[in-house]
Design an enzyme around this catalytic site. Structure first.
Site, PDB file in Angstrom:
ATOM      1  N   GLY A 178       0.728  -5.013   0.612  1.00 40.84           N
ATOM      2  CA  GLY A 178      -0.499  -5.096  -0.112  1.00 40.84           C
ATOM      3  C   GLY A 178      -0.201  -5.781  -1.584  1.00 40.84           C
TER       4      GLY A 178
ATOM      5  N   GLU B  25       4.196  -4.896   7.275  1.00 42.40           N
ATOM      6  CA  GLU B  25       3.491  -4.141   8.039  1.00 42.40           C
ATOM      7  C   GLU B  25       3.724  -3.893   9.392  1.00 42.40           C
ATOM      8  OE1 GLU B  25       2.220  -6.428   6.018  1.00 42.40           O
ATOM      9  OE2 GLU B  25       0.953  -5.662   4.624  1.00 42.40           O
TER      10      GLU B  25
ATOM     11  N   ALA C  41       0.904  -1.156   0.059  1.00 40.61           N
ATOM     12  CA  ALA C  41       0.092  -0.158  -0.171  1.00 40.61           C
ATOM     13  C   ALA C  41       0.934   1.165  -0.211  1.00 40.61           C
ATOM     14  CB  ALA C  41      -0.869  -0.010   1.275  1.00 40.61           C
TER      15      ALA C  41
ATOM     16  N   GLU D  82      -0.303  -9.359  -0.872  1.00 38.37           N
ATOM     17  CA  GLU D  82      -1.995  -9.676  -0.716  1.00 38.37           C
ATOM     18  C   GLU D  82      -2.471  -9.465  -2.108  1.00 38.37           C
ATOM     19  OE1 GLU D  82      -2.037  -6.504   2.473  1.00 38.37           O
ATOM     20  OE2 GLU D  82      -3.239  -7.842   3.799  1.00 38.37           O
TER      21      GLU D  82
HETATM   22  N1  COA Z   1       4.696   3.277  -0.396  1.00 41.08           N
HETATM   23  C1  COA Z   1       5.020   4.458  -1.022  1.00 41.08           C
HETATM   24  N2  COA Z   1       6.308   4.689  -1.665  1.00 41.08           N
HETATM   25  C2  COA Z   1       6.871   3.434  -1.683  1.00 41.08           C
HETATM   26  C3  COA Z   1       6.540   2.290  -1.248  1.00 41.08           C
HETATM   27  C4  COA Z   1       5.422   2.169  -0.518  1.00 41.08           C
HETATM   28  N3  COA Z   1       4.852   1.117  -0.127  1.00 41.08           N
HETATM   29  N4  COA Z   1       7.672   1.492  -1.362  1.00 41.08           N
HETATM   30  C5  COA Z   1       8.834   2.088  -2.042  1.00 41.08           C
HETATM   31  N5  COA Z   1       8.190   3.218  -2.494  1.00 41.08           N
HETATM   32  C6  COA Z   1       8.875   4.377  -3.031  1.00 41.08           C
HETATM   33  C7  COA Z   1      10.023   4.806  -2.161  1.00 41.08           C
HETATM   34  O1  COA Z   1       9.529   5.697  -1.364  1.00 41.08           O
HETATM   35  C8  COA Z   1      11.020   5.549  -3.296  1.00 41.08           C
HETATM   36  O2  COA Z   1      10.280   6.879  -3.543  1.00 41.08           O
HETATM   37  P1  COA Z   1      11.366   7.998  -4.182  1.00 41.08           P
HETATM   38  O3  COA Z   1      12.386   7.483  -5.166  1.00 41.08           O
HETATM   39  O4  COA Z   1      10.434   9.066  -4.681  1.00 41.08           O
HETATM   40  O5  COA Z   1      11.916   8.264  -2.805  1.00 41.08           O
HETATM   41  C9  COA Z   1      10.723   4.546  -4.503  1.00 41.08           C
HETATM   42  O6  COA Z   1       9.597   3.978  -4.247  1.00 41.08           O
HETATM   43  C10 COA Z   1      11.941   3.462  -4.621  1.00 41.08           C
HETATM   44  O7  COA Z   1      11.845   2.733  -3.167  1.00 41.08           O
HETATM   45  P2  COA Z   1      13.245   2.674  -2.487  1.00 41.08           P
HETATM   46  O8  COA Z   1      12.792   2.474  -0.919  1.00 41.08           O
HETATM   47  O9  COA Z   1      14.288   3.780  -2.809  1.00 41.08           O
HETATM   48  O10 COA Z   1      13.955   1.292  -3.132  1.00 41.08           O
HETATM   49  P3  COA Z   1      14.983   0.378  -2.392  1.00 41.08           P
HETATM   50  O11 COA Z   1      15.204  -0.396  -3.651  1.00 41.08           O
HETATM   51  O12 COA Z   1      16.043   1.136  -1.450  1.00 41.08           O
HETATM   52  O13 COA Z   1      14.133  -0.387  -1.607  1.00 41.08           O
HETATM   53  C11 COA Z   1      12.166  -1.793  -0.651  1.00 41.08           C
HETATM   54  C12 COA Z   1      13.047  -1.243  -1.992  1.00 41.08           C
HETATM   55  C13 COA Z   1      11.100  -2.484  -1.300  1.00 41.08           C
HETATM   56  C14 COA Z   1      12.961  -2.748   0.224  1.00 41.08           C
HETATM   57  C15 COA Z   1      11.559  -0.471   0.006  1.00 41.08           C
HETATM   58  O14 COA Z   1      11.002   0.432  -0.847  1.00 41.08           O
HETATM   59  C16 COA Z   1      10.534  -0.800   0.926  1.00 41.08           C
HETATM   60  O15 COA Z   1      10.761  -1.166   1.862  1.00 41.08           O
HETATM   61  N6  COA Z   1       9.135  -0.358   0.725  1.00 41.08           N
HETATM   62  C17 COA Z   1       8.170  -0.317   1.557  1.00 41.08           C
HETATM   63  C18 COA Z   1       7.658  -1.734   1.474  1.00 41.08           C
HETATM   64  C19 COA Z   1       6.383  -1.954   2.723  1.00 41.08           C
HETATM   65  O16 COA Z   1       6.843  -1.891   4.059  1.00 41.08           O
HETATM   66  N7  COA Z   1       5.136  -2.379   2.230  1.00 41.08           N
HETATM   67  C20 COA Z   1       4.135  -2.430   2.993  1.00 41.08           C
HETATM   68  C21 COA Z   1       3.225  -1.318   3.191  1.00 41.08           C
HETATM   69  S1  COA Z   1       1.838  -1.398   3.972  1.00 41.08           S
END
Ligand code: COA
Length: 273
Positions: free
Chosen positions: A124, A147, A81, A127
């Site tokens: 999500g 989460e 999400a 999911e």
């Molecule tokens: N919601 C909003 N933005 C998200 C996102 C999410 N769930 N997951 C990634 N992004 C965005 C980042 O903020 C970043 O944006 P920016 O470039 O404008 O700063 C972009 O996507 C790239 O992500 P980034 O974190 O820089 O990539 P990474 O390779 O360093 O890490 C992940 C990848 C997937 C490990 C990391 O993005 C992450 O942990 N995301 C969240 C996952 C999560 O907790 N999901 C559950 C949500 S309830």
């Protein structure tokens, strides 16, 4: 999100399509925001009502070219999400959204659905893949329910669907640790049906979607409904439900079409009823 209909050659009744949905926010790793939910719900309603749709494939858009001097973004199905939409919200703010969400809309599609996962499928995103009937992943994919790291739990059905798919202990580990599950482990656990190389992912997925799309569209719906019964009903009721649906299929034209085609060694020319 973009929706593309791929015509299935030789489908009968004619004009059958695979509806391919591409989550299209690769800059944000295809994180699901309010607009993504709206688009998925709309496409789900259409998949249910449009007879031409035989199967749905959901995938994520690939990352854009890296900007000068910046590291490339990773591949993603959906990294969850959109977390930016969570800040400062209370339960009254989010309840209406979660009560009418994309995960249930996809789960409630009456036709076969396949998640084609290449890269991160987190929160999500996992999911959404779990809301599909079948998951095919590239070997560079990662699943997880992180989460807990946000002080939350899965809210798109993840605890329930994962538990039914892979069991209590494994679900607990994934939900409580918030850890990442590599594709290889997801395959061993049964989160994904198949794991292939990124180069093979599209053909592997579309070949299966085509194979499914060439069955009777009437019978695939019945098959999906009956297998679903195993998740909802006590065992003996499920067996009775299966028997009753099986017997009812003897009143369909497609049962005659299928049986005759077998006996005549020809292709079944389904009529869809
Ligand atoms: N919601 C909003 N933005 C998200 C996102 C999410 N769930 N997951 C990634 N992004 C965005 C980042 O903020 C970043 O944006 P920016 O470039 O404008 O700063 C972009 O996507 C790239 O992500 P980034 O974190 O820089 O990539 P990474 O390779 O360093 O890490 C992940 C990848 C997937 C490990 C990391 O993005 C992450 O942990 N995301 C969240 C996952 C999560 O907790 N999901 C559950 C949500 S309830």
């Amino acid at each position: 999100m973009t929706v593309e209909d791929i015509v299935v050659d030789g489908s009968s009744p004619e004009g059958g399509v695979i509806s391919v949905w591409t989550l299209n926010r690769p800059d944000k790793l295809n994180a699901l925001n309010a607009e993504s939910h709206r688009a998925i719900k709309e496409a789900s309603a259409r998949a249910n009502s449009d007879d031409s749709v035989r199967c749905v494939v959901i995938k994520g858009a690939p990352p854009p070219e890296a900007e000068e001097g910046k590291r490339p973004k990773p591949h993603a199905f959906a990294a969850g999400a959109d977390i930016s939409e969570f800040a400062g919200k209370d339960s009254d703010d989010v309840r209406p959204f979660f009560e009418d969400n994309a995960w249930e809309a996809v789960w409630n599609i009456s036709k076969p659905t396949i998640a084609m996962v290449d890269g991160f499928a987190l929160g999500g995103g996992t999911e959404l893949a779990l809301s599909c009937d079948i998951r095919i992943a590239s070997d560079r994919s990662t699943f997880g329910q992180p989460e807990i790291n946000l002080g939350l739990i899965p809210g798109g059905g993840g605890t329930q669907r994962l538990c039914r798919l892979i069991g209590y202990g494994r679900t607990m580990e994934i939900v409580l640790s918030g850890g990442m599950v590599k594709a290889e482990d997801a395959l061993k656990m049964g989160i994904v049906n198949r794991m292939v190389s990124p180069e093979e992912l599209e053909s592997e997925t579309m070949n299966l979607a085509e194979e499914i799309s060439r069955k009777s569209p009437y019978t695939t719906k019945v098959a999906k409904r009956v297998v679903r019964g195993a998740l909802e009903l006590p065992f003996s009721e499920g067996v009775l439900m299966e028997r009753s649906e099986f017997v009812a299929l003897f009143d369909t034209e497609d049962k005659e079409v299928g049986v005759r085609a077998f006996l005549e060694r020809s292709e079944a020319d389904w009529v869809g009823r």
